[in-house]
Design a protein around this motif. Structure first.
Motif, PDB file in Angstrom:
ATOM      1  N   GLY A 142       0.722  -0.910  -0.158  1.00 51.15           N
ATOM      2  CA  GLY A 142      -0.152  -0.390  -0.291  1.00 51.15           C
ATOM      3  C   GLY A 142       0.216   1.152   0.329  1.00 51.15           C
ATOM      4  O   GLY A 142       0.714   2.514  -0.409  1.00 51.15           O
ATOM      5  N   PRO A 277      -7.276  -5.593  -2.728  1.00 56.15           N
ATOM      6  CA  PRO A 277      -8.220  -4.071  -3.046  1.00 56.15           C
ATOM      7  C   PRO A 277      -7.117  -3.488  -1.939  1.00 56.15           C
ATOM      8  O   PRO A 277      -6.750  -3.511  -0.879  1.00 56.15           O
ATOM      9  CB  PRO A 277      -9.322  -5.006  -2.343  1.00 56.15           C
ATOM     10  CG  PRO A 277      -9.413  -5.830  -2.314  1.00 56.15           C
ATOM     11  CD  PRO A 277      -8.329  -6.681  -2.252  1.00 56.15           C
ATOM     12  N   LEU A 278      -7.108  -1.811  -2.352  1.00 61.38           N
ATOM     13  CA  LEU A 278      -6.306  -1.254  -1.148  1.00 61.38           C
ATOM     14  C   LEU A 278      -7.128  -0.005  -0.752  1.00 61.38           C
ATOM     15  O   LEU A 278      -8.708   0.041  -1.536  1.00 61.38           O
ATOM     16  CB  LEU A 278      -4.826  -1.062  -2.418  1.00 61.38           C
ATOM     17  CG  LEU A 278      -4.147  -1.592  -2.443  1.00 61.38           C
ATOM     18  CD1 LEU A 278      -3.291  -0.654  -3.568  1.00 61.38           C
ATOM     19  CD2 LEU A 278      -3.027  -2.061  -1.738  1.00 61.38           C
ATOM     20  N   LYS A 279      -7.012   0.156   0.391  1.00 62.96           N
ATOM     21  CA  LYS A 279      -7.753   1.459   1.212  1.00 62.96           C
ATOM     22  C   LYS A 279      -6.659   2.543   1.567  1.00 62.96           C
ATOM     23  O   LYS A 279      -4.980   2.243   1.564  1.00 62.96           O
ATOM     24  CB  LYS A 279      -7.839   0.667   2.227  1.00 62.96           C
ATOM     25  CG  LYS A 279      -9.150   0.772   2.468  1.00 62.96           C
ATOM     26  CD  LYS A 279      -9.429   0.150   4.392  1.00 62.96           C
ATOM     27  CE  LYS A 279     -10.890   1.069   4.784  1.00 62.96           C
ATOM     28  NZ  LYS A 279     -11.285   0.110   5.881  1.00 62.96           N
ATOM     29  N   SER A 280      -7.334   3.418   1.299  1.00 65.23           N
ATOM     30  CA  SER A 280      -7.012   5.055   1.317  1.00 65.23           C
ATOM     31  C   SER A 280      -6.217   5.488   2.893  1.00 65.23           C
ATOM     32  O   SER A 280      -6.279   6.597   2.904  1.00 65.23           O
ATOM     33  CB  SER A 280      -7.337   5.288   0.521  1.00 65.23           C
ATOM     34  OG  SER A 280      -8.536   5.991   1.259  1.00 65.23           O
TER      35      SER A 280
ATOM     36  N   THR B 128     -14.408   9.544  -1.748  1.00 62.59           N
ATOM     37  CA  THR B 128     -13.166   8.595  -1.295  1.00 62.59           C
ATOM     38  C   THR B 128     -13.110   7.618  -2.159  1.00 62.59           C
ATOM     39  O   THR B 128     -12.428   6.782  -2.903  1.00 62.59           O
ATOM     40  CB  THR B 128     -12.846   8.424   0.293  1.00 62.59           C
ATOM     41  OG1 THR B 128     -12.281  10.047   0.728  1.00 62.59           O
ATOM     42  CG2 THR B 128     -11.287   8.133  -0.276  1.00 62.59           C
ATOM     43  N   THR B 132     -11.040   6.478  -5.322  1.00 57.55           N
ATOM     44  CA  THR B 132     -10.107   4.854  -4.861  1.00 57.55           C
ATOM     45  C   THR B 132     -10.008   4.355  -6.229  1.00 57.55           C
ATOM     46  O   THR B 132      -9.101   3.689  -6.705  1.00 57.55           O
ATOM     47  CB  THR B 132     -10.403   4.289  -4.108  1.00 57.55           C
ATOM     48  OG1 THR B 132     -11.538   4.316  -4.088  1.00 57.55           O
ATOM     49  CG2 THR B 132      -9.549   4.331  -2.924  1.00 57.55           C
ATOM     50  N   TYR B 137      -7.295   2.041  -6.560  1.00 60.70           N
ATOM     51  CA  TYR B 137      -6.843   0.770  -5.470  1.00 60.70           C
ATOM     52  C   TYR B 137      -7.711  -0.333  -5.669  1.00 60.70           C
ATOM     53  O   TYR B 137      -7.936  -0.543  -5.304  1.00 60.70           O
ATOM     54  CB  TYR B 137      -7.561   1.977  -4.318  1.00 60.70           C
ATOM     55  CG  TYR B 137      -6.328   2.729  -3.708  1.00 60.70           C
ATOM     56  CD1 TYR B 137      -5.261   3.662  -4.412  1.00 60.70           C
ATOM     57  CD2 TYR B 137      -5.823   3.051  -1.816  1.00 60.70           C
ATOM     58  CE1 TYR B 137      -4.550   3.755  -4.010  1.00 60.70           C
ATOM     59  CE2 TYR B 137      -4.931   3.489  -1.942  1.00 60.70           C
ATOM     60  CZ  TYR B 137      -4.272   4.060  -2.507  1.00 60.70           C
ATOM     61  OH  TYR B 137      -3.288   4.930  -2.161  1.00 60.70           O
ATOM     62  N   ARG B 138      -9.064   0.580  -6.368  1.00 61.55           N
ATOM     63  CA  ARG B 138      -9.699  -1.355  -6.467  1.00 61.55           C
ATOM     64  C   ARG B 138     -10.428  -1.165  -7.805  1.00 61.55           C
ATOM     65  O   ARG B 138     -10.697   0.307  -9.235  1.00 61.55           O
ATOM     66  CB  ARG B 138     -11.040  -1.296  -5.755  1.00 61.55           C
ATOM     67  CG  ARG B 138     -11.079   0.229  -4.859  1.00 61.55           C
ATOM     68  CD  ARG B 138     -12.715  -0.350  -3.767  1.00 61.55           C
ATOM     69  NE  ARG B 138     -12.371  -0.537  -2.673  1.00 61.55           N
ATOM     70  CZ  ARG B 138     -12.094  -1.221  -1.804  1.00 61.55           C
ATOM     71  NH1 ARG B 138     -13.034  -2.425  -2.119  1.00 61.55           N
ATOM     72  NH2 ARG B 138     -11.393  -1.450  -1.032  1.00 61.55           N
ATOM     73  N   ARG B 139     -11.621  -1.516  -8.242  1.00 59.90           N
ATOM     74  CA  ARG B 139     -11.624  -1.873  -9.594  1.00 59.90           C
ATOM     75  C   ARG B 139     -13.423  -1.555  -9.588  1.00 59.90           C
ATOM     76  O   ARG B 139     -14.352  -1.961  -8.670  1.00 59.90           O
ATOM     77  CB  ARG B 139     -11.891  -3.633 -10.315  1.00 59.90           C
ATOM     78  CG  ARG B 139     -10.436  -4.036 -11.034  1.00 59.90           C
ATOM     79  CD  ARG B 139     -11.016  -5.137 -11.525  1.00 59.90           C
ATOM     80  NE  ARG B 139     -10.017  -6.023 -11.877  1.00 59.90           N
ATOM     81  CZ  ARG B 139      -8.637  -5.670 -12.514  1.00 59.90           C
ATOM     82  NH1 ARG B 139      -9.134  -5.023 -13.792  1.00 59.90           N
ATOM     83  NH2 ARG B 139      -8.348  -6.250 -12.952  1.00 59.90           N
ATOM     84  N   TYR B 153      -6.120   0.999 -14.023  1.00 59.76           N
ATOM     85  CA  TYR B 153      -6.477  -1.652 -12.853  1.00 59.76           C
ATOM     86  C   TYR B 153      -4.286  -1.477 -13.697  1.00 59.76           C
ATOM     87  O   TYR B 153      -5.509  -1.810 -14.282  1.00 59.76           O
ATOM     88  CB  TYR B 153      -7.453  -1.608 -12.535  1.00 59.76           C
ATOM     89  CG  TYR B 153      -7.641  -2.105 -11.491  1.00 59.76           C
ATOM     90  CD1 TYR B 153      -7.272  -2.319 -10.061  1.00 59.76           C
ATOM     91  CD2 TYR B 153      -6.963  -3.928 -11.496  1.00 59.76           C
ATOM     92  CE1 TYR B 153      -7.523  -2.621  -9.417  1.00 59.76           C
ATOM     93  CE2 TYR B 153      -6.964  -4.423 -10.156  1.00 59.76           C
ATOM     94  CZ  TYR B 153      -7.411  -4.165  -9.233  1.00 59.76           C
ATOM     95  OH  TYR B 153      -7.386  -4.966  -8.494  1.00 59.76           O
ATOM     96  N   PHE B 164      -2.645   9.912  -5.883  1.00 63.17           N
ATOM     97  CA  PHE B 164      -3.599  10.274  -5.052  1.00 63.17           C
ATOM     98  C   PHE B 164      -2.719  10.316  -3.213  1.00 63.17           C
ATOM     99  O   PHE B 164      -1.823  10.463  -3.002  1.00 63.17           O
ATOM    100  CB  PHE B 164      -3.905   8.762  -4.705  1.00 63.17           C
ATOM    101  CG  PHE B 164      -5.148   8.493  -3.585  1.00 63.17           C
ATOM    102  CD1 PHE B 164      -6.006   9.528  -3.730  1.00 63.17           C
ATOM    103  CD2 PHE B 164      -5.663   7.874  -3.738  1.00 63.17           C
ATOM    104  CE1 PHE B 164      -6.700   9.286  -2.071  1.00 63.17           C
ATOM    105  CE2 PHE B 164      -6.660   7.416  -2.345  1.00 63.17           C
ATOM    106  CZ  PHE B 164      -7.395   7.685  -2.075  1.00 63.17           C
ATOM    107  N   TYR B 166      -3.165  11.088   0.192  1.00 66.94           N
ATOM    108  CA  TYR B 166      -4.725  11.818   1.428  1.00 66.94           C
ATOM    109  C   TYR B 166      -3.487  11.806   2.544  1.00 66.94           C
ATOM    110  O   TYR B 166      -2.157  11.534   3.220  1.00 66.94           O
ATOM    111  CB  TYR B 166      -5.186  10.945   1.411  1.00 66.94           C
ATOM    112  CG  TYR B 166      -4.646   9.016   1.380  1.00 66.94           C
ATOM    113  CD1 TYR B 166      -3.948   8.487  -0.167  1.00 66.94           C
ATOM    114  CD2 TYR B 166      -4.300   8.468   3.024  1.00 66.94           C
ATOM    115  CE1 TYR B 166      -3.731   7.265   0.087  1.00 66.94           C
ATOM    116  CE2 TYR B 166      -3.988   7.194   2.933  1.00 66.94           C
ATOM    117  CZ  TYR B 166      -3.388   6.497   1.392  1.00 66.94           C
ATOM    118  OH  TYR B 166      -3.370   5.048   1.561  1.00 66.94           O
TER     119      TYR B 166
END
Lengths: 281, 326
Positions: A142, A277-280, B128, B132, B137-139, B153, B164, B166
Motif C-alpha cells: 500500500g 483491493p487497497l484502502k486509503s 473517496t 480510489t 485502488y480497486r475495480r 487498474y 493520490f 491523503y
C-alpha cells in the motif's frame, strides 16, 4: 482587438513573424516553456494511446520501475537482515557463554554439537527469519503503490529481492557450514530452495490477509499447512509430514517436490497479487 | 475570479466540450492575457481574488509567498483526451453476509486535462470511493473508469501519472517508522517528474524536520509532508483527498499559493476532495457535487457562480437533508 504583442503569442500565429518584429519574438515562438525549463505535466498514457511503439516505451518504463522497487526492497531487506544477524549473533553468544559455564568449560563451540549448530541454530533460524520477512514485506504494498507502482510490478520486485536475499543467506550459511566442517553442495542447493520456499510461504499468509476474504485467508492457511507437511525434511517443519507422505523421506524426491512447489508459488503469487483491493485510510 | 480564470486559461487550447468551444477558448485566452499583463510582477497575495472587498493575505505567514510567475506565453494544450472519465460506474464494497448499499451508483462524468476540479460531498457521499477508482485502488463493480483514455487498474503506463494524496493517520502503519527524508527519497526514486529542489523548498516553508520519523510528526506536519510529496511529484493527475486535514489556516493558505504558482508553470489536472468549500472554491475551475453515490452537479464553476450563489451555498442547498439546518 489584437495588438501586435497579442498576435505574437496567439496559437493561430504558427510562428510567422509580423513585419518589424525582432529576435526576442522569434525566441519566444520557439517553445518558450522548454526555454525556461518549464513544461506541462503531459501524461505518458496519451503517448501510449497514439502509437504501439510508445506503448512499448511504457513497458520499458514498467521494467525500470520494477528494478527500482527491487533495489529499494533489497536495501530494506539487507538492513533488516543485518539487524537480525547482529541480534541473533549476540543471542547465540550469550547461550554459548551460558552453556560453557554450566558444563564447566567442556563445550567450547557455541554450546552445541556442530551438526545441531548448523541445522537448528543457523539453517532453522534462517528459515524462520525468511518466513517472517515473507509476511512483513508484502504488507508494504500500500505504501509503495502510492508512489506509482502497480501491484504486479511490486510483486515481481518482491520475488526478485527475495531470491537475491535467499542467495545471500545461502552464501553466509555455506561459510558457516565450511567452518563447521559440513559443507555439502547438494545440501546447499536444497537449502537455498528451502529458504525461498519458506519466504514464499510467508507471502501466502500475507496475501490471504491482503485479499481480505475469509475464504481466501482460510485457504491460505490450509495451503501453508499442506505445503509445510510436504516439505517435511527441513528442521523448521519437523518430520511430521513423513507420516502423510512417506516417499518424502528420500532427499532427492523431497528436493524436487519443494522445488516444484516453490516454482508454482512464484508464478501464482504475483498473479493473485493483482487482485488485492487497497484502502486509503 | 482571478485564480479561477488562471486555471481555466490552462485549458484554452483544448477543444471545448460544447459546440461553441473554440469561441469560448479564445475568450478565455484573451481574458487570461489581459489579467497576466495587468498583474505582471505583482505577488499573488496582493492580488484581489474576486473583488476589492476581499481580505488581504494573511500577514502572519512565516515567509511571504514568492511572486507569482505570470506567464508571458499561452499555456500549452495538455491533450484532447479527458483526464478522467467514468461511464455508468457503480461500486459496492463486498461483504460476507450482505450485499450492502452501493458507494457509487451509475456515475458518469468526464473531466478535461488541465482542470482543477473540486469534488464536494457530505460524509460518506462516495468521494473517496470515486477517487480510489481513479487511483486504481480497486475495480468498479460495474461500468468503466478511464484515466487519460486507459483503464488505470494495474496499468504501468498510467500508474506513475496518478498521484493520490491523503493523510494517513493510522498509527500502526509501517510507513510511520520511516523518516521524512526516506519518504522523499522513495518519491524521488519512483516519481518520474519529481522536483527535488521544489520539494526542499516546500519542506523549509512548512518547517518539516527531515530526520524525524513520520510517526513523530504532528498531524499538521504530516499533512504538509503529504502535500509536499503531492506537489513535487507533478503527476499529470494529482488527487488531494482532504490532504491538508490538520494543517492550520496559514499553512493551508501557503499550500494553495504554492499549488497555484506551480500549476502555472506546470499545468496539470488536479482533483480536490474537500470540506473546506468556502476556502477552496476560488481555486476550482469545475465543481463536482455528489451525494449518496450519485452526481448532483458537474459544471464549470463560472457557470455555477453566474447562477448567483456561491458554491458553498449551492452545496448546502443541494445536500441538506430534511430536518437539518445549515
Amino acid at each position: 482587438m489584437n495588438t501586435r504583442k497579442d498576435r505574437r503569442f496567439h496559437p493561430s500565429n504558427n510562428g510567422d513573424m509580423l513585419p518589424g518584429e525582432g529576435d526576442d519574438a522569434r525566441l519566444l515562438m520557439t517553445d518558450p516553456l522548454k526555454e525556461r525549463g518549464k513544461a506541462p505535466c503531459a501524461p505518458q498514457a496519451s503517448c501510449a494511446n497514439d502509437s504501439p511503439l510508445a506503448a512499448k516505451g511504457g513497458n520499458r518504463q514498467g521494467h525500470h520501475t520494477t528494478r527500482k522497487v527491487a533495489a529499494y526492497l533489497n536495501k530494506s531487506m539487507f538492513l533488516s537482515t543485518l539487524f537480525f544477524v547482529v541480534i541473533y549473533g549476540l543471542v547465540l553468544l550469550g547461550v554459548s557463554i551460558l552453556v560453557f559455564y554450566n558444563t564447566g568449560g567442556q563445550e567450547i563451540r557455541l554450546g552445541f554439537s556442530s551438526e545441531v549448530a548448523y541445522d537448528l541454530a543457523f539453517f532453522g533460524a534462517s528459515l524462520i527469519y525468511l518466513f517472517v520477512i515473507g509476511i512483513i514485506f508484502p504488507l508494504i504494498l500500500g505504501y509503495v503503490f502510492n508512489y506509482g507502482v502497480t501491484r504486479y510490478q511490486f510483486s515481481l520486485a518482491l520475488l526478485c529481492s527475495g531470491a537475491i536475499h535467499c542467495a545471500g543467506l545461502t552464501v553466509l550459511l555455506a561459510l558457516l557450514a565450511a567452518a563447521l566442517g559440513h559443507l555439502d553442495a547438494f545440501a546447499l542447493i536444497s537449502g537455498l530452495v528451502s529458504l525461498y520456499f519458506s519466504y514464499l510461504l510467508g507471502w501466502v499468509i500475507a496475501l490471504g490477509f491482503q485479499l481480505r476474504h475469509v475464504l481466501t485467508a482460510a485457504g491460505g492457511i490450509v495451503m501453508v499447512v499442506l505445503l509445510t507437511t510436504s516439505a517435511s525434511q527441513n528442521p523448521l517443519f519437523g518430520h511430521a509430514g513423513l507420516y502423510l507422505f512417506p516417499f518424502m523421506a528420500d532427499p532427492l524426491i523431497n528436493f524436487v517436490v519443494v522445488l516444484a512447489l516453490t516454482a508454482a508459488m512464484a508464478v501464482v503469487l504475483p498473479a493473485l497479487s493483482r487482485r488485492i483491493p487497497l484502502k486509503s485510510t | 475570479m482571478m485564480t479561477s480564470t488562471i486555471a481555466a486559461a490552462a485549458r484554452v487550447q483544448e477543444p471545448s466540450r460544447s459546440a461553441g468551444g473554440a469561441k469560448a477558448s479564445a475568450r478565455q485566452q484573451a481574458l487570461f492575457k489581459t489579467n497576466a499583463r495587468a498583474n505582471a510582477g505583482k505577488p499573488l497575495q496582493s492580488q484581489p481574488m474576486e473583488s476589492s472587498k476581499e481580505p488581504p493575505s494573511c500577514p502572519l505567514s512565516p515567509s511571504p509567498s514568492p511572486p507569482l510567475p505570470l506567464p508571458t506565453h499561452p499555456v500549452p494544450a495538455l491533450g484532447t483526451t479527458p483526464a478522467f472519465e467514468l461511464q455508468d460506474v457503480s461500486l459496492r464494497y463486498p461483504s460476507f453476509f450482505r450485499k450492502g448499499k452501493p458507494a457509487l451508483d451509475g456515475v458518469s462524468l468526464s473531466v478535461p486535462q488541465g482542470a482543477i476540479c473540486g469534488l464536494l460531498g457530505r460524509n460518506a457521499a462516495g468521494k473517496t470511493s470515486l477517487i480510489t477508482l481513479l487511483a486504481a485502488y480497486r475495480r468498479p463493480t460495474q461500468g468503466k473508469v478511464l484515466v487519460f483514455g486507459q483503464d488505470p487498474y494495474e496499468n504501468p503506463a498510467i500508474a506513475p501519472d496518478v498521484a493520490f494524496i491523503y493523510t494517513n493517520n493510522n498509527k500502526d502503519d509501517l510507513s510511520n517508522s520511516l523518516r521524512t527524508k526516506d519518504h522523499l527519497e522513495l518519491a524521488a526514486l519512483l516519481r518520474p517528474r519529481w522536483d527535488a529542489v521544489f520539494a526542499d523548498r516546500l519542506l523549509e516553508r512548512f518547517a518539516i524536520p527531515r530526520k524525524k520519523t513520520l510517526g513523530k510528526l504532528s498531524m499538521g506536519q504530516r499533512a504538509a509532508l503529504y502535500c509536499t510529496i503531492g506537489l513535487a511529484s507533478r503527476a499529470p493527475l494529482t488527487i488531494f483527498d482532504e490532504a491538508y486535514l490538520g494543517m492550520d489556516a496559514i499553512y493551508r493558505r501557503m499550500f494553495v499559493d504554492e499549488l497555484l504558482t506551480d500549476y502555472l508553470s506546470h499545468p496539470r489536472t488536479i482533483l480536490f476532495s474537500t470540506h473546506y468549500i468556502g476556502e477552496m472554491e476560488r481555486l476550482f475551475t469545475e465543481a463536482l457535487i455528489i451525494d449518496k453515490g450519485r452526481v448532483l452537479v458537474h459544471d464549470d464553476c463560472d457557470n455555477l457562480r453566474r447562477a448567483g450563489s456561491s458554491l458553498q451555498d449551492l452545496f448546502v442547498d443541494l445536500t441538506l437533508k430534511e430536518g437539518e439546518s445549515a
